[in-house]
Design a protein around this motif. Structure first.
Motif, PDB file in Angstrom:
ATOM      1  N   ASP A  84       0.799  -1.227   0.000  1.00  0.00           N
ATOM      2  CA  ASP A  84       0.000   0.000   0.000  1.00  0.00           C
ATOM      3  C   ASP A  84       0.832   1.277   0.000  1.00  0.00           C
ATOM      4  O   ASP A  84       0.339   2.337  -0.344  1.00  0.00           O
ATOM      5  CB  ASP A  84      -0.894   0.039   1.232  1.00  0.00           C
ATOM      6  CG  ASP A  84      -0.225   0.831   2.306  1.00  0.00           C
ATOM      7  OD1 ASP A  84       0.752   0.327   2.874  1.00  0.00           O
ATOM      8  OD2 ASP A  84      -0.623   1.988   2.524  1.00  0.00           O
ATOM      9  N   ASP A  85       2.090   1.183   0.418  1.00  0.00           N
ATOM     10  CA  ASP A  85       2.912   2.402   0.401  1.00  0.00           C
ATOM     11  C   ASP A  85       3.842   2.391  -0.817  1.00  0.00           C
ATOM     12  O   ASP A  85       4.882   3.036  -0.817  1.00  0.00           O
ATOM     13  CB  ASP A  85       3.707   2.553   1.704  1.00  0.00           C
ATOM     14  CG  ASP A  85       4.547   1.342   2.015  1.00  0.00           C
ATOM     15  OD1 ASP A  85       4.342   0.292   1.368  1.00  0.00           O
ATOM     16  OD2 ASP A  85       5.416   1.430   2.904  1.00  0.00           O
ATOM     17  N   ALA A 129      -3.428  -6.005  -2.273  1.00  0.00           N
ATOM     18  CA  ALA A 129      -4.349  -6.700  -1.360  1.00  0.00           C
ATOM     19  C   ALA A 129      -4.665  -5.857  -0.130  1.00  0.00           C
ATOM     20  O   ALA A 129      -3.763  -5.372   0.559  1.00  0.00           O
ATOM     21  CB  ALA A 129      -3.715  -8.021  -0.922  1.00  0.00           C
ATOM     22  N   VAL A 155      -5.853  -6.317   3.374  1.00  0.00           N
ATOM     23  CA  VAL A 155      -5.942  -7.501   4.241  1.00  0.00           C
ATOM     24  C   VAL A 155      -6.052  -7.126   5.717  1.00  0.00           C
ATOM     25  O   VAL A 155      -5.506  -6.115   6.162  1.00  0.00           O
ATOM     26  CB  VAL A 155      -4.713  -8.429   4.049  1.00  0.00           C
ATOM     27  CG1 VAL A 155      -4.752  -9.121   2.701  1.00  0.00           C
ATOM     28  CG2 VAL A 155      -3.409  -7.681   4.234  1.00  0.00           C
ATOM     29  N   ALA A 201      -4.395  -4.205   8.253  1.00  0.00           N
ATOM     30  CA  ALA A 201      -5.340  -3.161   8.671  1.00  0.00           C
ATOM     31  C   ALA A 201      -5.556  -3.154  10.183  1.00  0.00           C
ATOM     32  O   ALA A 201      -6.203  -2.249  10.708  1.00  0.00           O
ATOM     33  CB  ALA A 201      -6.670  -3.343   7.950  1.00  0.00           C
ATOM     34  N   LYS A 234      -6.511   6.936   8.031  1.00  0.00           N
ATOM     35  CA  LYS A 234      -5.345   6.223   7.487  1.00  0.00           C
ATOM     36  C   LYS A 234      -5.812   5.044   6.638  1.00  0.00           C
ATOM     37  O   LYS A 234      -5.322   4.821   5.520  1.00  0.00           O
ATOM     38  CB  LYS A 234      -4.459   5.752   8.647  1.00  0.00           C
ATOM     39  CG  LYS A 234      -3.177   5.076   8.200  1.00  0.00           C
ATOM     40  CD  LYS A 234      -2.316   4.720   9.419  1.00  0.00           C
ATOM     41  CE  LYS A 234      -1.030   4.036   9.025  1.00  0.00           C
ATOM     42  NZ  LYS A 234      -0.281   3.578  10.208  1.00  0.00           N
ATOM     43  N   ILE A 237      -5.412   4.709   2.572  1.00  0.00           N
ATOM     44  CA  ILE A 237      -4.655   3.584   2.018  1.00  0.00           C
ATOM     45  C   ILE A 237      -5.514   2.758   1.061  1.00  0.00           C
ATOM     46  O   ILE A 237      -5.110   2.479  -0.073  1.00  0.00           O
ATOM     47  CB  ILE A 237      -4.096   2.738   3.184  1.00  0.00           C
ATOM     48  CG1 ILE A 237      -2.914   3.484   3.801  1.00  0.00           C
ATOM     49  CG2 ILE A 237      -3.725   1.340   2.740  1.00  0.00           C
ATOM     50  CD1 ILE A 237      -2.363   2.836   5.051  1.00  0.00           C
ATOM     51  N   PHE A 238      -6.693   2.386   1.492  1.00  0.00           N
ATOM     52  CA  PHE A 238      -7.539   1.537   0.637  1.00  0.00           C
ATOM     53  C   PHE A 238      -7.987   2.313  -0.614  1.00  0.00           C
ATOM     54  O   PHE A 238      -7.979   1.787  -1.717  1.00  0.00           O
ATOM     55  CB  PHE A 238      -8.764   1.025   1.402  1.00  0.00           C
ATOM     56  CG  PHE A 238      -8.467  -0.083   2.402  1.00  0.00           C
ATOM     57  CD1 PHE A 238      -7.169  -0.525   2.633  1.00  0.00           C
ATOM     58  CD2 PHE A 238      -9.497  -0.701   3.106  1.00  0.00           C
ATOM     59  CE1 PHE A 238      -6.900  -1.542   3.550  1.00  0.00           C
ATOM     60  CE2 PHE A 238      -9.247  -1.718   4.023  1.00  0.00           C
ATOM     61  CZ  PHE A 238      -7.950  -2.136   4.250  1.00  0.00           C
ATOM     62  N   ILE A 284      -0.808 -10.638   3.761  1.00  0.00           N
ATOM     63  CA  ILE A 284      -0.249 -10.490   2.407  1.00  0.00           C
ATOM     64  C   ILE A 284       0.208 -11.858   1.882  1.00  0.00           C
ATOM     65  O   ILE A 284       0.037 -12.169   0.698  1.00  0.00           O
ATOM     66  CB  ILE A 284       0.932  -9.489   2.420  1.00  0.00           C
ATOM     67  CG1 ILE A 284       0.508  -8.141   2.989  1.00  0.00           C
ATOM     68  CG2 ILE A 284       1.531  -9.330   1.022  1.00  0.00           C
ATOM     69  CD1 ILE A 284      -0.242  -7.220   2.079  1.00  0.00           C
ATOM     70  N   LEU A 293       6.998  -7.017   8.276  1.00  0.00           N
ATOM     71  CA  LEU A 293       6.437  -7.534   7.025  1.00  0.00           C
ATOM     72  C   LEU A 293       7.540  -8.037   6.099  1.00  0.00           C
ATOM     73  O   LEU A 293       7.357  -9.023   5.377  1.00  0.00           O
ATOM     74  CB  LEU A 293       5.607  -6.433   6.353  1.00  0.00           C
ATOM     75  CG  LEU A 293       4.798  -6.798   5.126  1.00  0.00           C
ATOM     76  CD1 LEU A 293       3.914  -8.021   5.372  1.00  0.00           C
ATOM     77  CD2 LEU A 293       3.929  -5.616   4.691  1.00  0.00           C
TER      78      LEU A 293
END
Ligand code: DLZ
Length: 509
Positions: free
Chosen positions: A9-10, A31, A33, A37, A46, A50-51, A82, A109
């Protein structure tokens, strides 16, 4: 050989390394997820940002002809993280023969990603994130052998490397850093020029409904969301900043005024950190504005320093020092975070203003973060874990690579001075100098032990007293300690008793 290209997302940048050679038979995976989140209780804005930005970015990629596998958020889904999403995509598209991803922004991650090769028995390519100016090997080389890793020297290297605001080998104007010209207190009648806001479109409206349904208990209200969610709008927002706000940003970077949460700040950290804005493009625009005489040097340099200096420096430190960095708690700070960090109900006007801006916008500017919510957490010895989780959750620009060094290092001094040369501890006098909050506060900033005394005052002296061993010899705190020592024993005892009383009733402040 068709590949699965995973986009986090970033990483919502057209110039993302993993997109550079994307081919028609590759599949691009984005994705939404539950694991990401909900690993902290992110502010509603936020998650919406992001979404919605992911959905807009995916739509552009689709228009460009790429094959997409987009996983929408579904609380009942078996795809919870992910890695599950990668598994799902590889099952849906069995012709894929390798996985490609740009290096991720969080250690946690990245560890998960590092297992993919073994887990899926496919080659995994992790590309260096060249949206940052300083790659990680370069930062490691810079750090090697140095006793102290000070931002200022790293920043000078980045100025030479990029050529930004340079005349040959010499910094523009003869000085590297105009920080001392960035600290003016704001005239109280000055009006902020607010950043551009954007009305939600249909995609964002759908995400707002989703967030209202699944994240109702998270901080903030989904109904006043107004951030840009596309690269195009983020660039508009940034150009508005350069044209309208930047000239005054230089002088008033550290100032705070009642009910003016943005003052002259760009809020573009929200966009650059999720990939909607490109750092080099931003810096060039600021340099041009300076060269055209639209903004003074202290504004241009102050802004460019944040991007090529501070931002790159904290990212380098994060990757250099993780995972140990996250465990540091050099001042043994363990006190639970008071409720007002979440709801803002406190009589301390400064704290109430900083938290209100956080609740309203998933944003507060750097002096709120450092000298109000941060300073209070430092003085009161609030739990490093709870404070860092809070900053990660509540700010729309917060990813761990940027949040952790800023909070654990700069704000809480929990790393013992790797990042900062002294703790940013301050009494109410600082807040009074830099804002008009104290004039509008139930507490008296001039009082220390009286019933109406500003809580920052006794806590400040208590902090120095508590940590005399660590900081007594720090030359940058010599004056503060000398002032403490000058006080009579009975004065000291009264101040320490007031601080103890304050710490015992944090929830009532
Ligand atoms: C912060 C966040 C949230 C709220 N949701 C997602 C998501 O659904 N999918 C995703 O790819 N990333 C998300 N993120 C960001 C990650 O937690 C993580 O901070 C970045 O991917 C680090 O590069």
């Amino acid at each position: 050989m068709a590949r699965l290209i995973v986009i986090l997302d970033d990483q919502l940048s057209p110039a993302l390394p993993s997109l550079q050679n994307a081919a028609a038979d590759d599949v691009l995976l984005l994705a939404e997820v539950a694991a990401e989140a909900s690993y902290v209780q992110h502010h509603k804005h936020k998650i919406i940002l992001i979404f919605s930005a992911m959905r807009h970015f995916a739509a552009v990629l689709q228009q460009q002809g790429y094959q997409l596998c987009y996983i929408h958020y579904d609380s009942q889904s078996q795809i919870k993280c992910i890695t599950d999403a990668v598994q799902h995509a590889l099952t849906q598209y069995p012709h894929l023969q390798s996985i490609v991803i740009t290096q991720c922004g969080e250690y946690r991650l990245q560890q998960e990603i590092n297992n993919w090769q073994q887990r899926f028995s496919l080659p995994l390519q992790i590309l260096s994130d060249d949206r940052f100016i300083c790659d990680l090997p370069r930062f490691t080389r810079w750090a090697q052998g140095k006793k102290q890793l000070r931002m200022e020297y790293f920043y000078r290297e980045m100025r030479r490397y990029t050529g930004l605001l340079m005349q040959g080998d010499t910094p523009e104007g003869g000085k590297w850093n105009y920080d001392t010209d960035n600290r003016k207190a704001c005239p109280h009648d000055l009006q902020q020029i607010p950043p551009l806001h954007f009305a939600p479109d249909d995609i964002t409206a759908e995400v707002i409904a989703l967030v209202n349904q699944h994240f109702a208990a998270n901080m903030g209200s989904a109904d006043n969301f107004s951030y840009a969610v596309t690269g195009k709008d983020a660039r508009r927002a940034f150009l508005h900043f350069v044209q309208q706000q930047l000239a005054q940003f230089g002088d008033y970077q550290d100032a705070m005024l009642l009910d003016q949460p943005f003052l002259f700040h760009s809020i573009c950290s929200v966009y650059v950190n999720c990939g909607l804005l490109d750092v080099r493009w931003m810096c060039n625009k600021v340099q041009q504005a300076y060269q055209q005489g639209l903004v003074p040097l202290n504004a241009a340099e102050g802004f460019i320093r944040q991007l090529i200096g501070w931002r790159e420096y904290v990212r380098g430190l994060y990757w250099l020092l993780m995972p140990d960095y996250k465990q540091y708690n050099g001042l043994n700070a363990e006190r639970p975070l008071p409720g007002f960090y979440w709801h803002g109900n406190t009589q301390m006007r400064c704290m109430q203003q900083a938290v209100k801006s956080t609740i309203d916008h998933a944003y507060s500017h750097h002096i709120h973060r450092l000298m109000i919510t941060g300073n209070f957490a430092l003085l009161a010895g609030l739990s490093v874990k709870q404070v860092t989780d809070w900053y990660l959750a509540v700010y729309a620009d917060a990813y761990e690579w940027v949040e952790l060094p800023n909070t654990l290092g700069m704000v809480l001094f929990a790393d013992g001075g790797v990042l900062a040369s002294k703790p940013y501890a301050a009494s109410g006098a600082y807040i009074n100098r830099m804002s008009n909050y104290c004039k509008n506060c139930a507490y008296n900033v001039k009082h220390t032990t009286e019933a109406d005394a500003c809580p920052f005052n006794a806590l400040y002296w208590d902090f120095l007293h508590r940590h005399q061993q660590q900081f007594g010899a720090n030359p940058r705190l010599a004056l503060a300690f000398a002032n403490w020592q000058k006080r009579s024993d009975s004065d000291k005892a009264a101040i320490l008793a007031k601080a103890a009383n304050t710490l015992n009733r944090l929830e009532q402040l």
